[in-house]
Enzyme design. Sequence first.
Site, PDB file in Angstrom:
ATOM      1  CD  GLU A 182     -38.217 -40.239  43.401  1.00 51.03           C
ATOM      2  OE1 GLU A 182     -38.610 -40.494  42.243  1.00 51.03           O
ATOM      3  OE2 GLU A 182     -38.984 -39.936  44.317  1.00 51.03           O
ATOM      4  CE  LYS A 224     -36.722 -34.544  34.478  1.00 47.53           C
ATOM      5  NZ  LYS A 224     -36.925 -35.093  33.152  1.00 47.53           N
ATOM      6  CG  ASP A 248     -33.986 -38.776  28.755  1.00 49.76           C
ATOM      7  OD1 ASP A 248     -35.104 -38.217  28.683  1.00 49.76           O
ATOM      8  OD2 ASP A 248     -33.053 -38.527  27.986  1.00 49.76           O
ATOM      9  CE1 TYR A 262     -43.044 -40.212  38.034  1.00 45.25           C
ATOM     10  CE2 TYR A 262     -41.196 -41.433  37.102  1.00 45.25           C
ATOM     11  CZ  TYR A 262     -42.261 -40.573  36.945  1.00 45.25           C
ATOM     12  OH  TYR A 262     -42.545 -40.058  35.713  1.00 45.25           O
ATOM     13  CE  LYS A 294     -33.242 -31.977  32.161  1.00 47.65           C
ATOM     14  NZ  LYS A 294     -34.419 -31.441  31.492  1.00 47.65           N
ATOM     15  CB  CYS A 311     -32.037 -35.983  -7.218  1.00 48.35           C
ATOM     16  SG  CYS A 311     -30.534 -36.711  -6.537  1.00 48.35           S
ATOM     17  CB  CYS A 366     -29.110 -37.528 -10.703  1.00 45.03           C
ATOM     18  SG  CYS A 366     -30.688 -38.018 -10.006  1.00 45.03           S
ATOM     19  CB  CYS A 400     -32.989 -39.722  -5.676  1.00 46.98           C
ATOM     20  SG  CYS A 400     -32.470 -39.848  -7.395  1.00 46.98           S
ATOM     21  CB  CYS A 427     -29.072 -40.986  -8.609  1.00 43.77           C
ATOM     22  SG  CYS A 427     -28.501 -39.691  -7.484  1.00 43.77           S
TER      23      CYS A 427
HETATM   24  S1  IVH Z   1     -42.054 -36.954  39.407  1.00 43.07           S
HETATM   25  C1  IVH Z   1     -45.562 -34.039  39.574  1.00 43.07           C
HETATM   26  N1  IVH Z   1     -39.943 -38.527  39.394  1.00 43.07           N
HETATM   27  O1  IVH Z   1     -39.649 -36.226  34.244  1.00 43.07           O
HETATM   28  C2  IVH Z   1     -44.440 -34.995  39.611  1.00 43.07           C
HETATM   29  N2  IVH Z   1     -40.686 -37.598  37.331  1.00 43.07           N
HETATM   30  O2  IVH Z   1     -39.592 -33.421  33.410  1.00 43.07           O
HETATM   31  C3  IVH Z   1     -43.802 -35.207  38.300  1.00 43.07           C
HETATM   32  N3  IVH Z   1     -39.371 -38.292  35.384  1.00 43.07           N
HETATM   33  O3  IVH Z   1     -43.028 -35.972  33.323  1.00 43.07           O
HETATM   34  C4  IVH Z   1     -43.111 -36.473  38.109  1.00 43.07           C
HETATM   35  N4  IVH Z   1     -37.968 -39.593  36.471  1.00 43.07           N
HETATM   36  O4  IVH Z   1     -41.840 -38.219  32.969  1.00 43.07           O
HETATM   37  C5  IVH Z   1     -40.787 -37.770  38.660  1.00 43.07           C
HETATM   38  N5  IVH Z   1     -38.113 -39.946  39.492  1.00 43.07           N
HETATM   39  C6  IVH Z   1     -38.946 -39.203  38.784  1.00 43.07           C
HETATM   40  C7  IVH Z   1     -38.819 -39.065  37.381  1.00 43.07           C
HETATM   41  C8  IVH Z   1     -39.710 -38.238  36.691  1.00 43.07           C
HETATM   42  C9  IVH Z   1     -38.323 -39.121  35.290  1.00 43.07           C
HETATM   43  C10 IVH Z   1     -39.992 -37.587  34.242  1.00 43.07           C
HETATM   44  C11 IVH Z   1     -41.499 -37.621  34.193  1.00 43.07           C
HETATM   45  C12 IVH Z   1     -41.919 -36.184  34.175  1.00 43.07           C
HETATM   46  C13 IVH Z   1     -40.698 -35.512  33.654  1.00 43.07           C
HETATM   47  C14 IVH Z   1     -40.667 -34.042  34.031  1.00 43.07           C
END
Ligand code: IVH
Length: 692
Positions: free
Chosen positions: A118, A120, A122, A230, A338, A432, A435, A450, A455
């Site tokens: 999946e 990730k 942010d 998720y 990552k 500052c 000034c 300031c 200034c």
């Molecule tokens: S699974 C125990 N799935 O990433 C399972 N997390 O670095 C943990 N996150 O705290 C979560 N996308 O906030 C999962 N598809 C995804 C995610 C995801 C983003 C975040 C989540 C977690 C953090 C960990």
Amino acid sequence: MGDNSIDDTAARVQTLRSQLQAASYAYYVLDAPTLPDEVYDRLYRELQDLEAAHPELVTPDSPTQRVGEKPAAQFTSVRHNIPLYSLENAFDLTEFRAWEDRWRRQAPEIGQVEYVAELKIDGNALALTYENGLLVRGVTRGDGTAGEDITPNVRTIRSIPLRLAIENPPPVVEVRGEAFLPLDVFEQINRDRANHSDPPFANPRNAAAGTLRQLDSRIVAARKLDFFAYTVYLEAGEGESGGKSEHENPKSKPQNLKSPTSQWQALEFLKSLGFRVNPNRQLCQSETEVQTYFDEWATKRTQLSYLTDGVVVKLNSFALQQRLGFTQKFPRWAVALKYPAEEAPTILEAVSFQVGRTGAVTPVAELRPVQLAGTTVARATLHNADRIAELDIHQGDTVIVRKAGEIIPEVVRVLADLRPEDASKITMPTDCPQCSSALVRPDDGAVTRCINISCPAIVQGAIIHWARRDALDIEGLGEKWVKQLVEQRLVQSVADLYILSEADLEPLDRMGKRLAEKLVGAIAASKTRPWAAVLYALGIRHVGAVNAKTLAQNFPTVDALGSASAEDIETVHTIGPEIAQAVYQWFQVPANQTLIDRLRQAGVQLASTEAAPATGPLAGKTFVLTGTLPTLTRPEATEIIEAAGGKVTSSVSKATDYLVAGEKAGSKLTKAEGLGIAILTETDLLTLVKAA
Ligand code: IVH
């Protein structure tokens, strides 16, 4: 009112609610709108009206209950029934294999497995609790063990259902996922903040976190957070905390519910509950397939409308997940693969303190230059005094800098172990740097300022702002001239610009006669800029271009605005108490009054020159525009109407005098006809403007 009509009303309310829920789901979750906005609005208003007349019919899952509530005093801390674990990171395939080896050593009998890959997201993790199908609680991740109850804010997120979309839901369901801000919304928020002279959010995740923790959920409602689900736990209410997988209590599941037995099924299941699930996911049969998916998204992710920082790889089978369990911090059955962070280590050589035009002092890290995301970075922001203290940063420290997208690089971490001996700690100056006057920091604010209006840094910033295109638009008055003008004390206030002669300018480094002549001309020409632009140029806190325009429309002269009370100013639509206070206070400062007098003497426009609206040919008339007009765009038509003293509003009501209808006019036309409102074509409108 008889029972019958109450029943009828209740039935109508029910119908409206289902129609609106279905339309909202189609729009926010499926991205496939089914109703035109205008129809949605009409049904929504009907529901609102019925609920207002019959408050007893309001239910917590009504679409009208997403608009936010009065500000909360604070959030309460809530323990998570099952902790929110974080994920172990793998930064390349070798680390991914090491993770795989580890779990395989623990479960040597396992042969080939399936992984779910999946994206990730942010953002910020949320835990949502549904009791008997109704959303009752939304809690932030917090430290993983306990988070903050932000339910009113969560209710404003349109892609989070207020009621689960299945019949006979289990008594308690907990859904987890990521709340995030789409990039365009993030950029819009930062533009608005800049317009209000508020510091920008560093990245979408911080902006989302800040939004989720807003005490006023009405602000949250305006910010368009989104959510991807998720994880789902059934019977979470009775769940034990830690170490257990979610699907291990088959006895208590309702008969008609087929509980997921794998992550892949769980994601499908979440969809059937009415959640938005990220469509970019893949069931992988091998490590190679995971790698391919990861590589594919390394580039494709830059085209997404939200930020992703990696791929979460999870073992698909819940039975296997349960077999592996958790370490102190992480599930053993998942890993975050990552993408290389746009981060790099370097050395902090010095910290300089920049003074902006509002007097705000920003600490800036001067770094040993380092390559980062394709550019050389030599400076990074340290934000403010709190951030410096939090980082506990010292001269000569090895620091980690990060650059994300278009955002200014920032120092994210300090590697204290590598600190040189006797390194001195960085602190905010008390005076500052420009000034030497004492800096101030209000108890409730993060910003150190300031407050000496003479200034040089503030004067310089104020002049650069004054000359901006959307302010006084003084062509050629760039930073290098402003710097010299201020340094040589030729200019100490923007009013001084108007007494500069060619003879004053000519001696400046690299200026010469021709440029001096041009610049004097450009400064003189700026005197005809409209009052709204001048008001914006004054640089009053919270008064960006948009607010300045609104204020100038409502206070057509500087004297009208300068003599208004904060309450008077606040009566203007879209001008809140904070802005009103800032404007009022600005005019109370004697130095600012002097500035206005000097600008007046110089001949700068401090009043609107447009025909006063009340006297135009369309004075007092209210218009609504609908459909596509043959030659005019909506802003053009609006401008013509407003210039003639008329007003344009967005919806048809009894107060509407004219509907200007073009091609493909929809429900507004029907409504206007129903109310007997005069319907105009574009030609009719233009005739009306000329005839009067
Ligand atoms: S699974 C125990 N799935 O990433 C399972 N997390 O670095 C943990 N996150 O705290 C979560 N996308 O906030 C999962 N598809 C995804 C995610 C995801 C983003 C975040 C989540 C977690 C953090 C960990």
